[in-house]
Design a protein around this motif. Structure first.
Motif, PDB file in Angstrom:
ATOM      1  N   ALA A   1      -6.459   0.048   2.440  1.00 17.94           N
ATOM      2  CA  ALA A   1      -5.815  -0.608   3.576  1.00 17.94           C
ATOM      3  C   ALA A   1      -4.388  -0.143   3.793  1.00 17.94           C
ATOM      4  O   ALA A   1      -3.901  -0.099   4.925  1.00 17.94           O
ATOM      5  N   GLN A   2      -3.699   0.210   2.694  1.00 18.80           N
ATOM      6  CA  GLN A   2      -2.276   0.543   2.805  1.00 18.80           C
ATOM      7  C   GLN A   2      -1.839   1.358   1.601  1.00 18.80           C
ATOM      8  O   GLN A   2      -2.311   1.141   0.485  1.00 18.80           O
ATOM      9  N   VAL A   3      -0.922   2.301   1.802  1.00 15.34           N
ATOM     10  CA  VAL A   3      -0.348   3.082   0.709  1.00 15.34           C
ATOM     11  C   VAL A   3       1.163   3.073   0.842  1.00 15.34           C
ATOM     12  O   VAL A   3       1.705   3.352   1.918  1.00 15.34           O
ATOM     13  N   GLU A   4       1.854   2.719  -0.246  1.00 16.11           N
ATOM     14  CA  GLU A   4       3.318   2.723  -0.274  1.00 16.11           C
ATOM     15  C   GLU A   4       3.775   3.700  -1.360  1.00 16.11           C
ATOM     16  O   GLU A   4       2.971   4.413  -1.946  1.00 16.11           O
ATOM     17  N   ALA A   5       5.063   3.706  -1.627  1.00 17.09           N
ATOM     18  CA  ALA A   5       5.627   4.690  -2.562  1.00 17.09           C
ATOM     19  C   ALA A   5       5.068   4.558  -3.965  1.00 17.09           C
ATOM     20  O   ALA A   5       4.880   5.557  -4.668  1.00 17.09           O
ATOM     21  N   ASP A   6       4.802   3.337  -4.409  1.00 17.28           N
ATOM     22  CA  ASP A   6       4.364   3.140  -5.789  1.00 17.28           C
ATOM     23  C   ASP A   6       3.146   2.233  -5.916  1.00 17.28           C
ATOM     24  O   ASP A   6       2.815   1.795  -7.015  1.00 17.28           O
ATOM     25  N   ARG A   7       2.472   1.961  -4.819  1.00 10.95           N
ATOM     26  CA  ARG A   7       1.318   1.062  -4.875  1.00 10.95           C
ATOM     27  C   ARG A   7       0.464   1.214  -3.626  1.00 10.95           C
ATOM     28  O   ARG A   7       0.863   1.853  -2.651  1.00 10.95           O
ATOM     29  N   CYS A   8      -0.704   0.605  -3.696  1.00 10.42           N
ATOM     30  CA  CYS A   8      -1.595   0.616  -2.540  1.00 10.42           C
ATOM     31  C   CYS A   8      -2.340  -0.716  -2.483  1.00 10.42           C
ATOM     32  O   CYS A   8      -2.320  -1.495  -3.446  1.00 10.42           O
ATOM     33  N   VAL A   9      -2.983  -0.966  -1.366  1.00 10.71           N
ATOM     34  CA  VAL A   9      -3.793  -2.177  -1.195  1.00 10.71           C
ATOM     35  C   VAL A   9      -5.222  -1.731  -0.911  1.00 10.71           C
ATOM     36  O   VAL A   9      -5.468  -0.928  -0.017  1.00 10.71           O
ATOM     37  N   ILE A  10      -6.159  -2.246  -1.698  1.00  9.86           N
ATOM     38  CA  ILE A  10      -7.569  -1.920  -1.529  1.00  9.86           C
ATOM     39  C   ILE A  10      -8.319  -3.179  -1.111  1.00  9.86           C
ATOM     40  O   ILE A  10      -8.271  -4.204  -1.804  1.00  9.86           O
ATOM     41  N   ASP A  11      -8.979  -3.101   0.026  1.00 12.49           N
ATOM     42  CA  ASP A  11      -9.725  -4.224   0.583  1.00 12.49           C
ATOM     43  C   ASP A  11     -11.156  -4.183   0.054  1.00 12.49           C
ATOM     44  O   ASP A  11     -11.926  -3.280   0.370  1.00 12.49           O
TER      45      ASP A  11
ATOM     46  N   SER B   1     -14.387  -6.390   0.174  1.00 14.79           N
ATOM     47  CA  SER B   1     -15.086  -7.526   0.800  1.00 14.79           C
ATOM     48  C   SER B   1     -14.117  -8.550   1.368  1.00 14.79           C
ATOM     49  O   SER B   1     -14.295  -9.769   1.197  1.00 14.79           O
ATOM     50  N   GLY B   2     -13.070  -8.070   2.016  1.00  8.01           N
ATOM     51  CA  GLY B   2     -12.126  -8.973   2.667  1.00  8.01           C
ATOM     52  C   GLY B   2     -10.976  -9.440   1.804  1.00  8.01           C
ATOM     53  O   GLY B   2     -10.060 -10.116   2.288  1.00  8.01           O
ATOM     54  N   VAL B   3     -10.984  -9.097   0.520  1.00  4.14           N
ATOM     55  CA  VAL B   3      -9.889  -9.475  -0.380  1.00  4.14           C
ATOM     56  C   VAL B   3      -9.028  -8.238  -0.649  1.00  4.14           C
ATOM     57  O   VAL B   3      -9.540  -7.206  -1.099  1.00  4.14           O
ATOM     58  N   GLY B   4      -7.737  -8.332  -0.369  1.00  7.75           N
ATOM     59  CA  GLY B   4      -6.839  -7.203  -0.574  1.00  7.75           C
ATOM     60  C   GLY B   4      -6.226  -7.218  -1.968  1.00  7.75           C
ATOM     61  O   GLY B   4      -5.504  -8.144  -2.320  1.00  7.75           O
ATOM     62  N   TYR B   5      -6.530  -6.210  -2.770  1.00  8.69           N
ATOM     63  CA  TYR B   5      -5.990  -6.112  -4.130  1.00  8.69           C
ATOM     64  C   TYR B   5      -4.789  -5.172  -4.138  1.00  8.69           C
ATOM     65  O   TYR B   5      -4.890  -4.020  -3.697  1.00  8.69           O
ATOM     66  N   LEU B   6      -3.648  -5.667  -4.628  1.00 13.49           N
ATOM     67  CA  LEU B   6      -2.444  -4.856  -4.741  1.00 13.49           C
ATOM     68  C   LEU B   6      -2.516  -4.079  -6.052  1.00 13.49           C
ATOM     69  O   LEU B   6      -2.598  -4.674  -7.129  1.00 13.49           O
TER      70      LEU B   6
END
Length: 206
Positions: free
Chosen positions: A10-20, A22-27
């Motif tokens: 879902a998202q990528v930042e400098a030192d982390r990402c968010v993985i969706d 089944s609707g739950v976003g894991y940092l």
């Protein structure tokens, strides 16, 4: 414990990402090397995970390869090396280089990582030198880690860091990757991250 996550990036930042999932976003926190291997969101990804449970939080650390996760676990056994410092080390030193630095006592290579001073580098070398044997490197089975075998992974690491930097400047990975590879080939093994980014930017701006 979470050992692996598969879902939409879902998202990528400098030192982390968010993985969706089944609707739950894991940092998920990760090294720049792992983040550089991820596709552009939203794409399906699968990352290995190390779960760290604290009194105030459950933290997830992601890895593209099992060898990187194994080294993360080993590094964090050293006093003074927390998860953040371990990821910083793995961001600048892939497993083959890291093993070589520890085996040869090259503290200068270790101090390239943020948060690692000369004293901590010495402690890492002292505590892990005898524990390196048998650790995975991600290289083909039977490969002996030496200055020669470290050269290729080092170039790959610089390429990954350069791609991450260029992505942050708005360039698509598919567009930047062939340019970065050409620049590194042209430098003939003498690639420096700043020079690779500078030369790649010149080509991409044409």
């Amino acid at each position: 414990m979470i050992a692996q996550l598969r879902g939409l990036l879902a998202q990528v930042e400098a030192d982390r990402c968010v993985i969706d999932v089944s609707g739950v976003g894991y940092l998920v926190q990760a090294s720049s090397r792992t983040l550089a291997t991820l596709p552009q969101p939203p794409e399906l990804v699968c990352v290995l995970v190390e779960t760290v449970v604290r009194e105030d939080a459950i933290l997830l650390y992601g890895f593209a390869e099992a060898s990187e996760r194994a080294w993360f676990r080993l590094l964090t056994t050293v006093q003074g090396v927390g998860a953040k410092v371990a990821l910083a080390i793995l961001s600048v030193l892939p497993p083959p280089e890291l093993m070589g630095a520890i085996a040869t006592g090259d503290k200068t290579m270790l101090t390239r990582a943020g948060g690692v001073g000369a004293r901590l580098a010495q402690r890492i070398v002292t505590e892990l030198r005898d524990k390196c044997e048998g650790m995975p490197t991600g290289l083909p089975a039977g490969t002996v880690v030496s200055a020669a075998t470290i050269a290729v992974p080092a170039a790959r690491g610089i390429a990954a860091d350069a791609l991450l930097a260029l992505s942050g400047l708005g360039f698509r990975r598919a567009e930047a990757q062939p340019v970065v590879e050409r620049v590194i080939d042209r430098l003939d093994g003498k690639a420096d991250l700043d020079i690779v980014i500078r030369d790649a930017l010149k080509e991409l701006a044409r």
